[in-house]
Design a protein around this motif. Structure first.
Motif, mmCIF file in Angstrom:
data_model
loop_
_atom_site.group_PDB
_atom_site.id
_atom_site.type_symbol
_atom_site.label_atom_id
_atom_site.label_comp_id
_atom_site.label_asym_id
_atom_site.label_seq_id
_atom_site.Cartn_x
_atom_site.Cartn_y
_atom_site.Cartn_z
ATOM 1 N N GLU A 1 -23.032 -19.488 -6.419
ATOM 2 C CA GLU A 1 -22.412 -18.110 -6.615
ATOM 3 C C GLU A 1 -21.023 -18.308 -7.560
ATOM 4 O OE1 GLU A 1 -25.149 -18.179 -3.361
ATOM 5 O OE2 GLU A 1 -22.829 -19.205 -3.595
ATOM 6 N N GLY A 2 -20.634 -19.484 -7.882
ATOM 7 C CA GLY A 2 -19.398 -19.597 -8.685
ATOM 8 C C GLY A 2 -18.338 -19.550 -7.803
ATOM 9 N N GLN A 3 -18.552 -20.002 -6.577
ATOM 10 C CA GLN A 3 -17.351 -20.045 -5.631
ATOM 11 C C GLN A 3 -17.075 -21.478 -5.274
ATOM 12 O OE1 GLN A 3 -18.715 -17.600 -2.446
ATOM 13 N NE2 GLN A 3 -18.084 -15.773 -3.249
ATOM 14 N N TYR A 4 -16.068 -21.864 -4.367
ATOM 15 C CA TYR A 4 -15.604 -23.031 -4.282
ATOM 16 C C TYR A 4 -15.375 -23.580 -2.831
ATOM 17 C CZ TYR A 4 -15.306 -23.188 -9.499
ATOM 18 O OH TYR A 4 -15.494 -23.009 -10.713
ATOM 19 N N LEU A 5 -15.957 -24.490 -2.401
ATOM 20 C CA LEU A 5 -15.894 -25.157 -1.159
ATOM 21 C C LEU A 5 -14.667 -26.280 -1.068
ATOM 22 C CD1 LEU A 5 -19.324 -24.799 0.819
ATOM 23 C CD2 LEU A 5 -17.307 -23.876 1.749
ATOM 24 N N VAL A 6 -13.761 -26.210 -0.534
ATOM 25 C CA VAL A 6 -12.931 -27.168 -0.358
ATOM 26 C C VAL A 6 -12.678 -27.693 1.187
ATOM 27 C CG1 VAL A 6 -10.416 -27.945 -0.612
ATOM 28 C CG2 VAL A 6 -11.605 -26.028 -2.040
ATOM 29 N N ALA A 7 -13.363 -28.921 1.219
ATOM 30 C CA ALA A 7 -13.253 -29.766 2.363
ATOM 31 C C ALA A 7 -12.240 -30.792 2.379
ATOM 32 C CB ALA A 7 -14.790 -30.421 2.831
ATOM 33 N N LEU B 1 -11.903 -16.782 0.894
ATOM 34 C CA LEU B 1 -12.857 -16.002 1.659
ATOM 35 C C LEU B 1 -13.156 -16.189 2.894
ATOM 36 C CD1 LEU B 1 -15.583 -15.542 -1.446
ATOM 37 C CD2 LEU B 1 -13.461 -14.072 -0.963
ATOM 38 N N GLU B 2 -13.116 -17.377 3.340
ATOM 39 C CA GLU B 2 -13.588 -17.977 4.493
ATOM 40 C C GLU B 2 -13.029 -19.192 4.643
ATOM 41 O OE1 GLU B 2 -17.768 -19.512 6.350
ATOM 42 O OE2 GLU B 2 -17.843 -18.045 4.799
ATOM 43 N N ARG B 3 -12.423 -19.273 6.039
ATOM 44 C CA ARG B 3 -11.860 -20.682 6.593
ATOM 45 C C ARG B 3 -12.609 -21.060 7.843
ATOM 46 N NH1 ARG B 3 -5.471 -20.468 6.267
ATOM 47 N NH2 ARG B 3 -5.889 -22.900 6.837
ATOM 48 N N ALA B 4 -12.832 -22.545 7.877
ATOM 49 C CA ALA B 4 -13.431 -22.999 9.323
ATOM 50 C C ALA B 4 -12.726 -24.333 9.528
ATOM 51 C CB ALA B 4 -14.963 -23.137 9.020
ATOM 52 N N LEU C 1 -13.569 -21.398 1.697
ATOM 53 C CA LEU C 1 -14.350 -20.909 0.553
ATOM 54 C C LEU C 1 -13.330 -20.056 -0.225
ATOM 55 C CD1 LEU C 1 -17.137 -20.744 -0.747
ATOM 56 C CD2 LEU C 1 -17.515 -18.426 0.716
ATOM 57 N N LEU C 2 -13.169 -20.544 -1.482
ATOM 58 C CA LEU C 2 -12.389 -19.883 -2.553
ATOM 59 C C LEU C 2 -13.244 -19.138 -3.442
ATOM 60 C CD1 LEU C 2 -9.752 -22.753 -2.995
ATOM 61 C CD2 LEU C 2 -9.647 -20.895 -1.467
ATOM 62 N N GLU C 3 -12.607 -18.064 -4.057
ATOM 63 C CA GLU C 3 -13.053 -17.591 -5.105
ATOM 64 C C GLU C 3 -11.759 -17.189 -6.186
ATOM 65 O OE1 GLU C 3 -15.592 -13.361 -5.755
ATOM 66 O OE2 GLU C 3 -13.665 -13.144 -4.730
#
Length: 661
Positions: free
Chosen positions: A539-545, A576-579, A557-559
Motif C-alpha cells: 500500500e506504499g506504507q512503511y513498517l519500521v521494526a 498509523l499503528e504501533r506494537a 507503521l508509517l505513512e
C-alpha cells in the motif's frame, strides 16, 4: 644496476637496466653463450621522474604487451614503452656481429664506448604512466607479473595488485600480510595456488603464506639485508645473504608437517557484520551464496558458502582498515547479470574510516571454490586525514575523539534517471552522536562528506535509508536510532539535491551541509537500539521494526504525507499503528528483519531465532529455534523462489562464528 628477465621461455639474452645521472635509465640486452664473451646491445633510454633519489630499484617486462614496469627508490611505479626499440637498437649499435664470433680479451675496454657512443640516436622516452610514491619513501622492492596482473612490493608493509587499463596502471587492491612485516621484498606464486610473501620481520627473514595466514619459515639473520637469495624445494630450503662482507648460508632439510587443519578460520576475532552479495551459478556445480563479513581483526572477507558441502571458502580478503570493521553496505541498484555479480561494497568501523570496493564475482570451475572474485579498491575516507598530514602533531592536542562508524546504509535511487547524477550517497551512524551522509563518484574515485547532523547528542547505533516514490513523488528518507532508544526520521531529499549542485560547482570538493531537523522522533525503547529494519508494504506504507538492549521489539507503521510535492515540516510522516513486545528475548536483540507485512524475524544474544506474526492485536510468537553462534552481532535475510513457486526465507547470522539457516 638491475636484471629483468625477458618474458617467454628461458633464452640466452637477459635485460640489464642501468640508472645513471639526471634520471636516465638504459636498457641493455646482454647475450651470453658458453665459451664466448657476453655481447651487450643498447635497446632503449628512459627518463625517470625528478626526485631526490632518482634511480630504479626493480623492473619487469609485461608479457605480450611491449611494456616495461619499473619501481624506483621514491616508491613510485612507472610504465615505459619497449616494443619498438629492438629494430632501431640493432641499427644504432655495432657492438659485435651478432655475437657469433669470440671477442678478444682486450676488446672489453672498447665495449663501453662502442655501446654508448650512439645512444643519442635512441630517443629519451618519458613514462606512459606514473603512480608517484605508491609505496612510500622507502622505495619499491619488486615487481612481478602473474595471471594478467602486476604485483608490486615495498618497504611500507604492503603489496599491491594492479592491472593495465590501456596504457595506464590502475591499482586494484592493497594487501597487508601480517603485523610487523614492514620490509616486504618479494612475492612468489606456488603451483598449488598459494602466494608466498618474502621479507624481513624485525631481525628475522620470514616466508609468509597468504593462504594459511602464518609464517612458513623464519630465519634469524639480523634483518634488513639488501643482498640475499632464497630457494625452496620439497626436500630442503636455503637462504643466503651478505653480512659484513661475508656470504652466509642457511640450509634446512624439509620436515614432515604434523599439523592438520580441521577447519580453517574465516577471521581471527569476532565477526561484527555480514551481508549477502548474491548467488553465483556454476555449471555442473551447486549454486553458491557469496557473502561479505567484517571482523574485529580489521579485515573484511568475501566468501562462498555451499549448501551441499556446507563449507565456507574465502574468495578475497580486504585489509585496508586500521581498526575493526563494524558495518557493511552494498549498493542495491546494481544489476546482477547472468555471468556473475557486480556491486559496490562499503565497509566502515573504527578510526572513522570508510573503504569502498567494486566486487566482481563469476563462476569459474578452474578455481578451488569454483568462484572467481576480483576486487577493485575505489575510494577511502577518514575524518582525521587532515590531522595525519599535520607537522609536529605530537605537540598538539587532538580535540576530536576517535569516532567509530556503527552502521551504514546506501541511499537508494540517487543515481537514477530522475536525479541525473553520477554520485551515489551513503548514510552513516557515528559514535560521536552524528548522522553523516557521504557522496561517492566512482569514475573519479572520490568519497566526500556532504552533510551531517548532531541531533541525537549521543552515540547513533543504527541507520536505514529508504525511497518513497508514490504518486509521482520521490523522497529520500532516512531512519536513525541512538543509545537512548529514540528512532528519528529524516527527509534528506533537499540536502542531497543541494550536495549534487555543490559538488558539480566545486568539482568534487565541498563543505558539509546541515541535515536539518528530523521530521519525526519516536521513543521506541528504554535503551540502545541494536537492530533496525524498514520494509515497504504494497500500500506504499512503511513498517519500521527495531530491537533493543533490553530485549524488546518495537514495530510501527508509517505513512508519508506530501503537500504539493513538498513535505510540510512535522507532518511528512504519520504514525498509523504501533506494537511492542517488551520481553521478546532474554538478552540484546541484535538482528531483526521484516519478511512480510505480517511476518517478522528476530535474533538475540540469547541464541534464539524467533518468527513473529504481526496482527491486529500486536505480535505473536510463531516458532523459536536455537542457533549455534555465540555473541550474535548481526543478521541478514533473503528470499528464494522454489521451483513450485513457494517462497523460502534464508538468514545468515554472525558473531563468534557464522551460520546460515
Amino acid at each position: 644496476l638491475g636484471w629483468a628477465p625477458r618474458p617467454g621461455p628461458p633464452a640466452a639474452t637477459t635485460a640489464l637496466l642501468a640508472s645513471g645521472p639526471d634520471g636516465e635509465m638504459l636498457w641493455l640486452d646482454v647475450t651470453h653463450r658458453p665459451g664466448q664473451t657476453p655481447c651487450v646491445r643498447l635497446m632503449g633510454r628512459y627518463l625517470l621522474p625528478p626526485c631526490k633519489q632518482r634511480w630504479h630499484t626493480c623492473a619487469a617486462f609485461l608479457p605480450q604487451r611491449g611494456l616495461l614496469v619499473c619501481g624506483d627508490r621514491r616508491g613510485s611505479l612507472l610504465l615505459f614503452p619497449c616494443s619498438g626499440s629492438s629494430g632501431q637498437a640493432a641499427e644504432s649499435t655495432g657492438i659485435s656481429d651478432g655475437g657469433t664470433n669470440p671477442v678478444s680479451e682486450d676488446s672489453g675496454s672498447e665495449l663501453e664506448p662502442s655501446c654508448l657512443s650512439q645512444k643519442g640516436a635512441l630517443p629519451l622516452q618519458a613514462p606512459l604512466s606514473v603512480l608517484f610514491g605508491l609505496h612510500g619513501k622507502m622505495g619499491v622492492t619488486s615487481v612481478t607479473c602473474h595471471g594478467g596482473y602486476v604485483y608490486s612490493t615495498g618497504r611500507d608493509g604492503c603489496y599491491r595488485q594492479l592491472r593495465l587499463q590501456g596504457q595506464q596502471l590502475e591499482v586494484l587492491q592493497k594487501h597487508k600480510p601480517c603485523k610487523g612485516l614492514q620490509w616486504i621484498e618479494e612475492l612468489r606464486f606456488t603451483l598449488d595456488g598459494d602466494l608466498l610473501v618474502l621479507g624481513f620481520h624485525a631481525d628475522n627473514f620470514v616466508v609468509w603464506s597468504s593462504r594459511t595466514g602464518e609464517n612458513l619459515h623464519c630465519v634469524p639473520c639480523g634483518g634488513g639485508h639488501r643482498s640475499w637469495s632464497y630457494c625452496s624445494s620439497p626436500s630442503a630450503e636455503a637462504f643466503a645473504f651478505v653480512k659484513c662482507g661475508d656470504v652466509m648460508l642457511y640450509r634446512r632439510e624439509a620436515e614432515p608437517c604434523e599439523q592438520q587443519v580441521l577447519l580453517a578460520p574465516l577471521h581471527g576475532r569476532q565477526i561484527a557484520c555480514v551481508r549477502r552479495l548474491g548467488a553465483v551459478e556454476v555449471p555442473s556445480h551447486a549454486t553458491l551464496n557469496v557473502f561479505v563479513t567484517g571482523s574485529e581483526d580489521t579485515t573484511a572477507c568475501v566468501l562462498a558458502l555451499s549448501e551441499r558441502s556446507r563449507a565456507a571458502v574465502p574468495l578475497a580478503r580486504l585489509s585496508d582498515h586500521i581498526s575493526s570493521v563494524r558495518a557493511l553496505a552494498l549498493t542495491s541498484d546494481e544489476g546482477f547479470g547472468n555471468e556473475g555479480l557486480s556491486t559496490l561494497l562499503f565497509s566502515a568501523g573504527g578510526r572513522a574510516q570508510i573503504e569502498c570496493y567494486r566486487l566482481l564475482c563469476a563462476g569459474d570451475p578452474a578455481f578451488e571454490s569454483t568462484v572467481a572474485c576480483q576486487v577493485i579498491h575505489v575510494a577511502s575516507h577518514r575524518l582525521d586525514e587532515h590531522w595525519e598530514r599535520k607537522k609536529n602533531r605530537h605537540k598538539l592536542v587532538k580535540m576530536d575523539p576517535e569516532t567509530r562508524y556503527m552502521s551504514l546504509s546506501v541511499v537508494p535511487g540517487t543515481s537514477s534517471e530522475q536525479l541525473l547524477t553520477p554520485w551515489k550517497f551513503l548514510a552513516a551512524a557515528c559514535s560521536d552522536g552524528s548522522v553523516r551522509v557521504f557522496g561517492l563518484r566512482e569514475a573519479t574515485r572520490k568519497l566526500v562528506l556532504v552533510a551531517e547532523s548532531f541531533h541525537h547528542q549521543r552515540c547513533v547505533l543504527k541507520v536505514e535509508a529508504f525511497l518513497h516514490t508514490r504518486a509521482g513523488e520521490r523522497r529520500h528518507l532516512l531512519c536513525s536510532a541512538a543509545t537512548d532508544g529514540s528512532v528519528a526520521f529524516w527527509d534528506i531529499t533537499s540536502p542531497i539535491a543541494d550536495a549534487v549542485d555543490a559538488l558539480h560547482r566545486a568539482e568534487g570538493e565541498m563543505q558539509p551541509l546541515a541535515l536539518g531537523t528530523p521530521l519525526l522522533t519516536i521513543m521506541a525503547h528504554s535503551c540502545g537500539v541494536n537492530s533496525l529494519h524498514v520494509h515497504e508494504t504494497p500500500e506504499g506504507q512503511y513498517l519500521v521494526a527495531s530491537g533493543s538492549d533490553d530485549g524488546s521489539i518495537h514495530v510501527c507503521l508509517l505513512e508519508v504525507a506530501l503537500d504539493g510535492g513538498k513535505a510540510a515540516a512535522g507532518s511528512c510522516l504519520r504514525v498509523l499503528e504501533r506494537a511492542a513486545m517488551p520481553c521478546a528475548h532474554a538478552a540484546h536483540v541484535t538482528g531483526i528483519r521484516v519478511l512480510r507485512p505480517d511476518l517478522l524475524l528476530s535474533a538475540s544474544v540469547d541464541q534464539r531465532l524467533t518468527l513473529w506474526r504481526r496482527g491486529p492485536g500486536g505480535l505473536d510468537a510463531l516458532r523459536t529455534t536455537f542457533f549455534h553462534v555465540p555473541d550474535l552481532a548481526e543478521l541478514d535475510c533473503w528470499e528464494v523462489a522454489e521451483a513450485g513457486g513457494e517462497l523460502r526465507y534464508y538468514c545468515v547470522l554472525c558473531g563468534q562464528g557464522l551460520e546460515m539457516l
